[in-house]
Enzyme design. Structure first.
Site: not given
Length: 163
Positions: A129-133
């Site tokens: 779940v790409p919260c880094h994006r």
């Protein structure tokens, strides 16, 4: 002597020790594990589920630049709002970024920018779940619960492998 079956797996990734957790056939958590790296060698005597192995395999493919999307059953415990934000994060394409306002608009609540930031910070399944994006509206990288260097690594990995 039989092996113990465990519902979590810790392994050394390029960003540190990652812990993958599952419950009832779905990934529930993925986070950087703090502590003793020797825990990995202890896990050699433990049998892990097919799902944990598949999650590990997909993460390894991601770190090698061979996987842009994950195909794993997920279950994230949180408020309905948090789950809505985490679901929207999965719509951010590999190698791209969005700002908090974009996510708020995406969930139909454009005034919830701060709440989106808080939900992003509480994401229990990093990378998949790409919260880094998610970055700041002005283009700055912003903060990251695992440290700015980890966020930069993940964003650079995706930028460098994007076709």
């Amino acid at each position: 002597m039989s092996k113990i079956v465990k519902d979590s797996f810790i392994y050394k990734s390029p960003i540190g020790m990652l812990k993958i957790c599952e419950n009832e056939g779905r990934i529930t958590n993925l986070y950087l594990q703090q502590g003793d790296p020797s825990m990995v060698s202890m896990q050699n005597n433990v049998q892990h589920s097919d799902l944990l192995y598949e999650a590990y395999k997909q993460l390894e493919e991601y770190f090698r630049g061979n996987r842009k999307q994950f195909d794993l059953p997920l279950h994230y415990a949180g408020t309905p709002f948090q789950r809505q934000v985490w679901s929207e994060l999965q719509n951010i394409p590999y190698g791209e970024t969005r700002c908090y306002e974009d996510i708020a608009i995406g969930i139909g609540n454009e005034k919830a920018v701060r709440a989106v930031g808080q939900a992003n910070n509480r994401n229990p399944i990093m990378i998949i779940v790409p919260c880094h994006r998610v970055i700041r509206k002005n283009g700055e990288i912003g903060g990251f619960g695992c440290g700015i260097e980890v966020k930069e690594y993940l964003l650079n990995l995706e930028k460098g492998k994007r076709k």
